[in-house]
Design a protein around this motif. Structure first.
Motif: not given
Ligand code: CU
Length: 429
Positions: A351-352, A355, A358-359, A379-383, A407
């Protein structure tokens, strides 16, 4: 005459330096250090997952623990059943060869309580004196059963045995030794070394079946025996035979490392795996090294080359990843293999920065939809992330290492994220 004497002395000096090629393995200026003494006969050093060392004092029937943080020695267990060789499993349990009790068992490393009996007989008869053991990466256990100090044999000879990965069977896998002692394999599980001090020889084998322990391709590796032994991460083998004798992976002797007392056994430990610990008669010694022990990973530096291959497993029954951090270089191609070697389901999301909590919280808020969505919130927090894997499942993530930063990676199965997380450090090119 004088001139000849001078030439001879120069030649001797040069050969002494040459024989001392172990200097490239030892930290500059480091000397053996006595950490503790007053024992009767020390043996079986083993490193726990945090780098601490456990070792035995056989005549005193004790197991000791050397704490690397406090640099203090304590008695871990009294009445150890004649404990000799020790080895830690990846899960952090202490596996023990009990010579007097003639068995192999595992102990809880926090209080020394018995966890599981592993082997106490073969062919209906007790063992001679289980001596040294090694756990194969797939879970099987090799151990030697010589007959030191006894006139009669329990078994029909002094052999090598294998306990199957599920601990349900014991096989005899080597029966042509005189008096086998040290046993150790490479971290990839492909090669096994067995020392036979009875014959003053050390052999290498190919592990043919990690399920049944069968061995092939027996080769004379070194023309000396050994009590315990260890490997460094360059594949050099350290035998204990009068001194510590170091051999390169092809069996060529590199040199000797001398200790004030005769070494009985040896292992690498410490936080970074770069300290050699030696049990030697009445003493317990250390030596700071340049090399780390086999299996120790340097997670503080990116791997060389264009590609970083990283494998992350789960630690059984602990809800943690076995790799808590690793480092890659910006722009490096990352091939991240995640294996669920645990029984509950797990995933892994990179993740970012900042975060992870949060995730994990977003996954929890999926509520009843969680299982169907594999606990993957939108969510775009997960890469990058894997599927929710069952026991035995494996998935490979491939990506290019992003901008420098830390990360986190985390398992979002409800409740796991508290412990089941780690960090990918990305450093600048
Ligand atoms: Cu999990």
């Amino acid at each position: 005459m004088k001139a000849i004497a001078a030439i001879i002395s120069i030649a001797l000096a040069a050969s002494a330096t040459h024989a001392d090629d172990v200097s490239g393995l030892i930290k500059d200026g480091a000397k053996p250090e006595k950490l503790a003494g007053g024992f009767k006969f020390t043996e079986g050093p083993a490193v726990d997952p945090d780098g601490n060392i456990f070792f035995t004092d056989i005549p005193n029937n004790r197991i000791h623990k050397w704490d690397i943080a406090t640099k203090k020695l304590s008695t871990f267990l009294e009445d150890s059943g004649g404990a000799n060789g020790l080895y830690f499993s990846k899960e952090g349990d202490l596996y023990v060869c009990q010579g007097e009790n003639r068995k192999v068992l595992s102990l809880y490393a926090d209080d020394g309580g018995e966890k599981e009996p592993l082997a106490d007989q073969y062919d209906g008869k007790p063992f001679n004196k289980p001596n040294d053991l090694w756990i194969h990466p797939e879970g099987g256990i090799y151990f030697t059963d010589p007959n030191y100090g006894r006139k009669t044999l329990s078994q029909d000879g002094e052999h090598l045995y294998f306990i199957t990965p599920f601990h349900d069977s014991v096989y005899r896998v080597g029966d042509d030794f005189k008096r086998p002692n040290g046993v150790l394999g490479t971290p990839d599980g492909k090669t096994l070394y067995v020392a036979d001090p009875g014959e003053q020889k050390t052999y290498s084998y190919t592990v043919e079946s990690p399920d049944e322990g069968t061995l092939g391709n027996k080769k004379l590796f070194a023309d000396v025996g050994s009590d315990g032994m260890t490997l460094d991460n360059r594949g050099n083998l350290y035998l204990t035979w009068g001194t510590v004798q170091v051999f390169n992976p092809t069996g060529k002797k590199i040199g000797d490392i001398k200790f004030p007392e005769k070494p009985s056994n040896i292992c690498f430990g410490g936080k970074d795996g770069k300290t050699l610990y030696v049990t030697a008669r009445t003493g317990f010694y250390s030596l700071e090294m340049q090399v780390a022990g086999a299996g120790f990973k340097d997670n503080s530096r990116p791997p060389e080359g264009d590609t970083a291959e990283i494998t992350i497993n789960c630690v059984k029954e602990k809800l943690i990843y076995d790799t808590k951090e690793f480092t890659v270089r910006q722009g490096q191609k990352v091939i991240l293999t995640f294996k669920n070697t645990d029984h509950p389901q797990h995933n892994l999301f990179v993740v970012k920065p900042g975060s992870a909590d949060k995730v994990a919280q977003m996954a929890l808020l999926l509520g009843a939809d969680g299982p169907a969505k594999k606990y993957r919130p939108d969510t775009d927090l997960i890469l990058w992330g894997t599927d929710l894997l069952d026991h035995g499942g494996m998935e490979v993530l491939e990506f290019t290492a992003p901008a420098p930063g830390d990360y986190p990676y985390v398992c979002t199965f409800p409740g796991h994220a508290i412990l089941m997380r780690g960090v990918m450090h990305v450093v600048a090119e």
